[in-house]
Write a protein that holds these residues in place. Sequence first.
Motif, short mmCIF file in Angstrom:
data_model
loop_
_atom_site.label_atom_id
_atom_site.label_comp_id
_atom_site.label_asym_id
_atom_site.label_seq_id
_atom_site.Cartn_x
_atom_site.Cartn_y
_atom_site.Cartn_z
N TYR A 47 0.85 -1.20 0.00
CA TYR A 47 0.00 0.00 0.00
C TYR A 47 0.88 1.24 0.00
O TYR A 47 1.80 1.36 0.83
CB TYR A 47 -0.90 -0.02 1.24
N PRO A 64 -6.96 -1.06 7.59
CA PRO A 64 -8.15 -0.51 6.93
C PRO A 64 -8.06 -0.52 5.41
O PRO A 64 -9.05 -0.80 4.73
CB PRO A 64 -8.22 0.92 7.46
N ALA A 65 -6.88 -0.24 4.87
CA ALA A 65 -6.73 -0.23 3.42
C ALA A 65 -6.86 -1.64 2.84
O ALA A 65 -7.37 -1.81 1.73
CB ALA A 65 -5.39 0.38 3.03
N ALA A 74 -15.68 -4.91 5.66
CA ALA A 74 -15.54 -3.97 6.77
C ALA A 74 -14.30 -4.29 7.57
O ALA A 74 -14.01 -5.47 7.84
CB ALA A 74 -16.79 -4.02 7.66
N ALA A 75 -13.57 -3.28 7.95
CA ALA A 75 -12.38 -3.49 8.77
C ALA A 75 -12.78 -3.98 10.15
O ALA A 75 -13.67 -3.42 10.78
CB ALA A 75 -11.57 -2.21 8.88
N GLY A 110 -12.98 -5.23 -0.04
CA GLY A 110 -14.40 -4.92 -0.07
C GLY A 110 -15.15 -5.41 1.13
O GLY A 110 -16.33 -5.75 1.06
N SER A 149 -10.56 -2.37 2.77
CA SER A 149 -11.17 -1.66 1.64
C SER A 149 -10.84 -2.34 0.32
O SER A 149 -11.71 -2.48 -0.54
CB SER A 149 -10.66 -0.21 1.63
N TYR A 150 -9.62 -2.79 0.17
CA TYR A 150 -9.20 -3.48 -1.05
C TYR A 150 -10.00 -4.76 -1.26
O TYR A 150 -10.38 -5.10 -2.39
CB TYR A 150 -7.71 -3.82 -0.94
#
Length: 238
Positions: free
Chosen positions: A205, A225-226, A234-235, A232, A229-230
């Motif tokens: 990242y 978190p990233a 929820a963290a 798809g 998100s990657y």
Amino acid sequence: MIELSGATKRFSADGTFRFDLTMAEGQSLGVIGASGAGKSTLLQMIAGFLDLDSGTIKLAGQEHTESAPSERPISMVFQSNNLFDHLNVATNVGLGISPRFRQSGEAMERVKDALTQVGLAGFEDRRPANLSGGEAQRVALARALVRDKPILLLDEPFAALGPSMRADFTALLSTMQKERGLTMLTVSHAPNELQGLCERLAFVYDGAIAVIGDTAAMLADPPHPALASYMGVAANRP
């Protein structure tokens, strides 16, 4: 087996990429991340296709920061498989041994053995145009195997394959890695396919390895978190 310490490359348009990574002998690591994050840059640094601006690279206990690609203890399988259409399968594989490969003697026996290992015994005289996508990737893997190097790098090896071929190729890679004790690094856009192949996973990242850990644990509970998100989802962690 692979040790990057502050391995840095600066691009005027794309920014700075800096990697620290340690892989033990015989380990299998998957590398995921969004396009442009630095996955291919990491692979090219290790393979020697990019000169570092700073930092060091050690491979198999030896300094290789400035070594030419041909001098590194590495074989690489590219996404496009890089087969020569005008050459038959045996010669395409044999080029992993020598650019002056001839279909005879001990070298040809090594080619036949490698083709048998990847499930393509008897394919020596075929041309790339007569191969399926999965067969072409197996030829590229056979070419890497005849080089007999301890480190194997794979750049998006599943990208051109359908679902069933991906499963077959994943199983083949896993078998080859374990039987030969290879240290293997696989870049992929398909995180779930790395579960049965790579014991550890690195998420790249913003030009660096943001997090690294057990593959199953990272995919089940994204620790960044990233990464969530990657994928798809929820963290599950702050």
